[in-house]
Design a protein around this motif. Structure first.
Motif, PDB file in Angstrom:
ATOM      1  N   TRP A  61     -35.598  91.006 136.697  1.00 49.16           N
ATOM      2  CA  TRP A  61     -36.667  90.453 137.560  1.00 49.16           C
ATOM      3  C   TRP A  61     -36.485  88.858 137.503  1.00 49.16           C
ATOM      4  O   TRP A  61     -36.604  87.981 138.363  1.00 49.16           O
ATOM      5  CB  TRP A  61     -38.243  90.847 137.061  1.00 49.16           C
ATOM      6  CG  TRP A  61     -38.676  92.021 137.656  1.00 49.16           C
ATOM      7  CD1 TRP A  61     -38.726  93.108 137.143  1.00 49.16           C
ATOM      8  CD2 TRP A  61     -38.673  92.184 139.054  1.00 49.16           C
ATOM      9  NE1 TRP A  61     -39.179  93.968 138.074  1.00 49.16           N
ATOM     10  CE2 TRP A  61     -39.097  93.488 139.526  1.00 49.16           C
ATOM     11  CE3 TRP A  61     -38.510  91.488 140.283  1.00 49.16           C
ATOM     12  CZ2 TRP A  61     -39.199  93.996 140.816  1.00 49.16           C
ATOM     13  CZ3 TRP A  61     -38.606  91.804 141.576  1.00 49.16           C
ATOM     14  CH2 TRP A  61     -39.123  93.063 141.767  1.00 49.16           C
ATOM     15  N   TRP A  62     -36.133  88.339 136.315  1.00 49.79           N
ATOM     16  CA  TRP A  62     -35.673  87.046 136.094  1.00 49.79           C
ATOM     17  C   TRP A  62     -34.596  86.602 136.769  1.00 49.79           C
ATOM     18  O   TRP A  62     -34.604  85.626 137.289  1.00 49.79           O
ATOM     19  CB  TRP A  62     -35.424  86.880 134.551  1.00 49.79           C
ATOM     20  CG  TRP A  62     -35.052  85.398 134.042  1.00 49.79           C
ATOM     21  CD1 TRP A  62     -35.901  84.186 134.258  1.00 49.79           C
ATOM     22  CD2 TRP A  62     -33.536  84.946 134.050  1.00 49.79           C
ATOM     23  NE1 TRP A  62     -34.946  83.042 133.906  1.00 49.79           N
ATOM     24  CE2 TRP A  62     -33.427  83.600 134.083  1.00 49.79           C
ATOM     25  CE3 TRP A  62     -32.519  85.814 134.139  1.00 49.79           C
ATOM     26  CZ2 TRP A  62     -32.330  82.937 134.047  1.00 49.79           C
ATOM     27  CZ3 TRP A  62     -31.032  84.946 133.991  1.00 49.79           C
ATOM     28  CH2 TRP A  62     -31.319  83.676 133.985  1.00 49.79           C
ATOM     29  N   TRP A  63     -33.642  87.344 136.726  1.00 45.59           N
ATOM     30  CA  TRP A  63     -32.326  87.218 137.604  1.00 45.59           C
ATOM     31  C   TRP A  63     -32.701  87.229 138.954  1.00 45.59           C
ATOM     32  O   TRP A  63     -32.122  86.258 139.679  1.00 45.59           O
ATOM     33  CB  TRP A  63     -31.439  88.457 137.379  1.00 45.59           C
ATOM     34  CG  TRP A  63     -30.200  88.149 138.077  1.00 45.59           C
ATOM     35  CD1 TRP A  63     -29.566  88.515 138.995  1.00 45.59           C
ATOM     36  CD2 TRP A  63     -28.808  87.584 137.599  1.00 45.59           C
ATOM     37  NE1 TRP A  63     -28.346  88.289 139.119  1.00 45.59           N
ATOM     38  CE2 TRP A  63     -27.985  87.954 138.616  1.00 45.59           C
ATOM     39  CE3 TRP A  63     -28.496  86.584 136.410  1.00 45.59           C
ATOM     40  CZ2 TRP A  63     -26.618  87.159 138.342  1.00 45.59           C
ATOM     41  CZ3 TRP A  63     -27.539  86.229 136.391  1.00 45.59           C
ATOM     42  CH2 TRP A  63     -26.459  86.298 137.144  1.00 45.59           C
ATOM     43  N   TRP A  66     -35.089  83.729 139.799  1.00 47.34           N
ATOM     44  CA  TRP A  66     -34.139  82.881 139.348  1.00 47.34           C
ATOM     45  C   TRP A  66     -33.466  82.681 140.705  1.00 47.34           C
ATOM     46  O   TRP A  66     -33.305  81.339 141.425  1.00 47.34           O
ATOM     47  CB  TRP A  66     -33.413  82.819 138.418  1.00 47.34           C
ATOM     48  CG  TRP A  66     -32.651  81.991 138.154  1.00 47.34           C
ATOM     49  CD1 TRP A  66     -30.911  81.585 138.376  1.00 47.34           C
ATOM     50  CD2 TRP A  66     -32.781  80.548 137.467  1.00 47.34           C
ATOM     51  NE1 TRP A  66     -30.705  80.266 138.011  1.00 47.34           N
ATOM     52  CE2 TRP A  66     -31.717  79.717 137.417  1.00 47.34           C
ATOM     53  CE3 TRP A  66     -34.062  79.769 136.744  1.00 47.34           C
ATOM     54  CZ2 TRP A  66     -31.691  78.416 136.749  1.00 47.34           C
ATOM     55  CZ3 TRP A  66     -33.781  78.805 136.272  1.00 47.34           C
ATOM     56  CH2 TRP A  66     -32.624  77.867 136.068  1.00 47.34           C
TER      57      TRP A  66
END
Length: 101
Positions: A61-63, A66
């Motif tokens: 989810w960060w990827w 971002w």
């Protein structure tokens, strides 16, 4: 070479035909695999698997977020959006004001 292979094939066929099914017993298959959970809840996963899956999910989810924030062109496209105020009536298919109705 052909004669040796035909001899082997003949022995296999003969043993299959002469094999007796009388008195044969059915063997139980024993599998040493995962836990068996028929009509019961599955056993809980180890704590390391749960923590690892949360870390991998968080990284995923960060990827995604971002790159959506820093590279929105992946969603909106690479080209600039045209300014509709610069389009002419002819391009939009609007007849001229002095046209007969």
């Amino acid at each position: 070479m052909i004669s040796s292979r035909s001899a082997i094939l003949g022995r296999c066929v003969a043993s299959a035909l002469l094999r007796s099914t009388h008195g044969a017993t059915q063997k139980e298959v024993v599998r040493r695999g995962h836990a068996w959970s028929y009509r019961t809840a599955a056993p809980p996963h180890p704590r390391s698997v749960v923590i690892g899956s949360h870390l991998v999910g968080g990284l995923m989810w960060w990827w995604i977020l971002w790159h959506l924030w820093h590279e929105p062109e992946h969603i909106t496209g690479e080209f600039p959006y045209p300014d509709p105020s610069k389009w002419t009536n002819a391009e939009l298919g609007i007849p001229p004001d002095d046209a007969d109705e």
